[in-house]
Design an enzyme around this catalytic site. Structure first.
Site, PDB file in Angstrom:
ATOM      1  N   ALA A 161       0.856  -1.181   0.000  1.00 31.67           N
ATOM      2  CA  ALA A 161       0.000   0.000   0.000  1.00 31.67           C
ATOM      3  C   ALA A 161       0.890   1.227   0.000  1.00 31.67           C
ATOM      4  O   ALA A 161       2.008   1.193   0.510  1.00 31.67           O
ATOM      5  CB  ALA A 161      -0.917  -0.001   1.226  1.00 31.67           C
ATOM      6  N   GLY A 197       0.696   5.657   0.392  1.00 31.52           N
ATOM      7  CA  GLY A 197      -0.039   6.880   0.641  1.00 31.52           C
ATOM      8  C   GLY A 197       0.861   8.079   0.522  1.00 31.52           C
ATOM      9  O   GLY A 197       2.031   7.970   0.174  1.00 31.52           O
ATOM     10  N   GLY A 198       0.293   9.244   0.822  1.00 28.56           N
ATOM     11  CA  GLY A 198       1.054  10.460   0.684  1.00 28.56           C
ATOM     12  C   GLY A 198       2.151  10.606   1.708  1.00 28.56           C
ATOM     13  O   GLY A 198       3.138  11.305   1.479  1.00 28.56           O
ATOM     14  N   MET A 199       2.017   9.935   2.859  1.00 24.80           N
ATOM     15  CA  MET A 199       2.984  10.102   3.939  1.00 24.80           C
ATOM     16  C   MET A 199       3.868   8.873   4.128  1.00 24.80           C
ATOM     17  O   MET A 199       5.019   8.988   4.529  1.00 24.80           O
ATOM     18  CB  MET A 199       2.231  10.398   5.234  1.00 24.80           C
ATOM     19  CG  MET A 199       3.102  10.553   6.465  1.00 24.80           C
ATOM     20  SD  MET A 199       2.072  10.951   7.898  1.00 24.80           S
ATOM     21  CE  MET A 199       3.284  10.758   9.221  1.00 24.80           C
ATOM     22  N   ALA A 200       3.329   7.705   3.841  1.00 24.52           N
ATOM     23  CA  ALA A 200       4.078   6.474   4.113  1.00 24.52           C
ATOM     24  C   ALA A 200       3.635   5.363   3.183  1.00 24.52           C
ATOM     25  O   ALA A 200       2.611   5.468   2.502  1.00 24.52           O
ATOM     26  CB  ALA A 200       3.873   6.056   5.577  1.00 24.52           C
ATOM     27  N   LYS A 259       4.813  -0.108   8.366  1.00 22.53           N
ATOM     28  CA  LYS A 259       4.512   1.217   7.805  1.00 22.53           C
ATOM     29  C   LYS A 259       5.811   2.013   7.778  1.00 22.53           C
ATOM     30  O   LYS A 259       6.439   2.233   8.807  1.00 22.53           O
ATOM     31  CB  LYS A 259       3.461   1.917   8.658  1.00 22.53           C
ATOM     32  CG  LYS A 259       2.961   3.227   8.069  1.00 22.53           C
ATOM     33  CD  LYS A 259       1.846   3.801   8.926  1.00 22.53           C
ATOM     34  CE  LYS A 259       1.294   5.086   8.348  1.00 22.53           C
ATOM     35  NZ  LYS A 259       0.205   5.651   9.193  1.00 22.53           N
ATOM     36  N   ASP A 309     -10.563   9.651  12.345  1.00 19.58           N
ATOM     37  CA  ASP A 309     -10.542   9.125  10.977  1.00 19.58           C
ATOM     38  C   ASP A 309     -11.288   7.790  10.897  1.00 19.58           C
ATOM     39  O   ASP A 309     -10.873   6.875  10.196  1.00 19.58           O
ATOM     40  CB  ASP A 309      -9.097   8.962  10.498  1.00 19.58           C
ATOM     41  CG  ASP A 309      -8.998   8.842   8.979  1.00 19.58           C
ATOM     42  OD1 ASP A 309      -9.975   9.209   8.293  1.00 19.58           O
ATOM     43  OD2 ASP A 309      -7.972   8.366   8.483  1.00 19.58           O
TER      44      ASP A 309
END
Length: 465
Positions: free
Chosen positions: A49, A51-54, A74, A180
Site C-alpha cells: 500500500a 499513501g502520501g505520507m508512508a 509502515k 478518521d
C-alpha cells in the site's frame, strides 16, 4: 526454486492513510520480487500500500535460531523522514496506538529508527477492509446481512471505546480521539474478528504534533460538523463517524458524495435519510439509533461508543465469529486466496534464505550448537548400533524403524547425539573408580583396627603374669 509472481494487488489491510480526505483509494503499488531490504531486525518485502505520507510493506521479523514472524511495516517516505513535523506525527501514532490494548485494535509491535529509516511495525491481520466488502456486495446487487453488520460494528465500537478510555503512565485518561473512523479503517479479519486501524491523525493529550489552524485531518465524508468547523473534538466526534459507517453498511452505498464543497454542505446542512427509508425489513428502532448517532449536536449523540454498541446489539443480535469469517471468505475469496499463497511463499523463502545480521544471542552453553548440522540417518544408526542396556535396545530399535521409514523429525536437531557405547564406557569407568575408592577405604580401616588390637593384647598378658 520457482520464481514468485509478486504482482498481486493487495487491499488496504493495516493502514488507512492510503485514502485521501474524500476517502478515495490511492492506487497501490504492486509487490516486486526484489531482494528484501534489511532494516534492523526486519526484512522489508515489496510495497502493499502507498499513501502520501508512508508506504506499507509486507515484512518479516527475523530473530535468532531461525525465529521469524510476518508483520505489516509502515514506512515513512524518505523525504519526510527528515521533516520534524512528519516525524512527530509518525511517532504520535505509535505512542497513541501502543496505549490502546484491545483485541479489536491492531497492535503496534515496534518502532524502528535506523539508517535514516523510520518504521512502524504492526501485527499483520489477514482480512479485508470493510469498504471493499461493502463494494463487493454492492457489485452483486446485495447487502451485508444485518447480523454480520451488527458483529462488525460492535467489534469496531469495542475497539474505539478502548481507545477513548486509554490511559497514560500516570493513570489519567489521554482523551484519545481517532478522527478518521471510516470503512477503510475497519479491517474485517478472515477469522471473523474486526479491527480498528490507523491512528495516524488521532488526537490525544501529550501529542507532540498539533493541528495547524485551518487544517483538516480525516475524510470529509465522515467528519462531524464540529470537526469541519475546527472546534474541539471529543469521543462524540468519533461516534458521529461510526454512525456514518453504520449507515453505509446497512444501505450498501456512500452516505455523502461529491466534491469537497458538496461534501461539506451535505454534512452541515443536508438532509440525512433514515436507513429504513431505503432498505426494507430493518428492525424498528434501528433508524432512531442511526439518526441519533448522526445528530449535528454532539450533546444529543450517544455518550460513549460502548453505548452505541449496546443499542445496536439490543436491536440486532450479532453473528458469531464463525459466521462472519465464512461471509468474509466468501465475499473476498479471490483476494484472500492470492494473499495466502503469496504469504506462504514469502515466508518459505524468508525462513530459508534470510538471516538476522549481527545477532549474537547469549545462549550460554548452547551457543556452540548454533553451527551444528543434524547428523544423517546412517550416523544415527551407527550411534546406537551397540546399546549397553536392554531398555536402550528397545529405544534403539524404535529409532531404527523411524530412520528406515524416513520419519526422524522428532529428534531435536540442536542437540548432539552421543553414541550409547561411549556413554556405557563412561558409566563403567565411574563404577570402577567408586569400587577402587571403597576397597582403599576398607584397607585403611582394617589396618587401623589391627593396630588398635595389639596394645590390648599386651596389657592382658601383663595382668596374667
Amino acid at each position: 526454486r520457482r520464481s514468485l509472481a509478486l504482482r498481486i494487488r493487495f487491499s488496504c489491510f493495516a493502514i488507512g492513510s492510503i485514502q485521501d480526505h474524500r476517502g478515495k483509494v490511492v492506487p497501490m503499488a504492486a509487490v516486486d520480487d526484489s531482494v528484501p531490504q534489511i532494516v534492523g531486525r526486519y526484512a522489508l518485502h515489496g510495497e502493499i500500500a502507498c499513501g502520501g505520507m508512508a508506504t506499507v510493506h509486507l515484512g518479516r521479523l527475523l530473530g535468532p535460531v531461525g525465529f521469524s514472524r510476518t508483520v505489516a511495516i509502515k514506512r515513512l517516505h524518505p523525504q519526510f523522514a527528515k521533516d520534524p513535523e512528519f516525524v512527530s506525527m509518525f511517532m504520535d501514532e505509535a505512542r497513541i496506538a501502543s496505549r490502546v490494548r484491545h483485541p479489536n485494535v491492531v497492535s503496534i509491535i515496534d518502532v524502528v529508527a535506523e539508517g535514516g529509516e523510520l518504521l512502524l511495525v504492526m501485527d499483520y491481520i489477514e482480512g479485508e477492509a470493510l469498504s471493499k466488502l461493502i463494494r463487493a456486495e454492492q457489485s452483486r446487487d446485495s447487502r451485508i446481512d444485518l447480523r454480520v453488520v451488527s458483529k462488525v460494528m460492535t467489534d469496531m465500537l469495542s475497539g474505539l471505546h478502548a481507545a477513548h478510555q486509554a490511559k497514560g503512565d500516570d493513570g489519567r485518561q489521554l482523551g484519545v480521539v481517532h478522527r478518521d473512523i471510516s470503512p477503510q479503517n475497519v479491517l474485517v479479519g478472515s477469522d471473523g474478528v474486526s479491527h480498528l486501524i490507523d491512528f495516524g491523525v488521532a488526537k490525544a493529550a501529550g501529542r507532540i504534533q498539533t493541528t495547524r489552524e485551518g487544517q483538516l485531518k480525516g475524510k470529509l465524508a465522515y467528519m462531524a460538523p464540529e470537526q469541519i468547523f475546527a472546534e474541539k473534538v471529543a469521543a462524540a466526534t468519533d461516534i458521529y463517524a461510526a454512525s456514518v459507517v453504520l449507515w453505509e453498511a446497512l444501505v450498501g452505498r456512500r452516505l455523502f458524495t461529491g466534491t469537497d464543497a458538496n461534501l461539506m454542505y451535505s454534512v452541515l446542512s443536508g438532509t440525512v435519510p433514515a436507513p429504513g427509508d431505503l432498505v426494507e425489513g430493518l428492525p424498528k428502532g434501528l433508524n432512531e439509533v442511526v439518526l441519533r448517532g448522526l445528530d449535528r449536536d454532539p450533546l444529543k449523540r450517544f455518550a460513549t461508543a460502548a453505548e452505541l454498541s449496546e443499542a445496536i446489539e439490543d436491536l440486532v443480535p450479532p453473528a458469531s465469529c464463525r459466521e462472519v469469517a465464512k461471509w468474509t471468505q466468501k465475499v473476498a475469496a479471490e483476494a484472500l486466496l492470492s494473499r495466502s499463497r503469496l504469504l506462504s511463499e514469502l515466508e518459505s523463502i524468508s525462513d530459508k534464505n534470510l538471516l538476522l545480521p549481527n545477532v549474537s544471542p547469549n545462549l550460554g552453553s548452547l551457543a556452540p550448537e548454533l553451527s551444528w548440522s543434524p547428523p544423517s540417518c546412517e550416523a544415527r544408526l551407527q550411534a546406537i548400533s551397540e546399546p549397553s542396556e536392554a531398555s536402550d535396545k528397545e529405544a534403539s530399535q524404535g529409532l531404527v524403524e523411524k530412520c528406515q521409514s524416513g520419519s526422524v523429525g522428532s529428534i531435536p536437531t540442536h542437540v548432539n547425539i552421543v553414541p550409547l557405547k561411549r556413554s556405557g564406557g563412561k558409566m563403567i569407568a565411574v563404577g570402577l573408580t567408586a569400587l577402587s575408592a571403597l576397597v582403599f577405604v576398607s584397607l585403611i580401616l582394617g589396618v587401623r583396627a589391627r593396630s588398635a588390637a595389639k596394645p590390648a593384647q599386651v596389657s592382658s598378658a601383663g595382668l596374667s603374669s
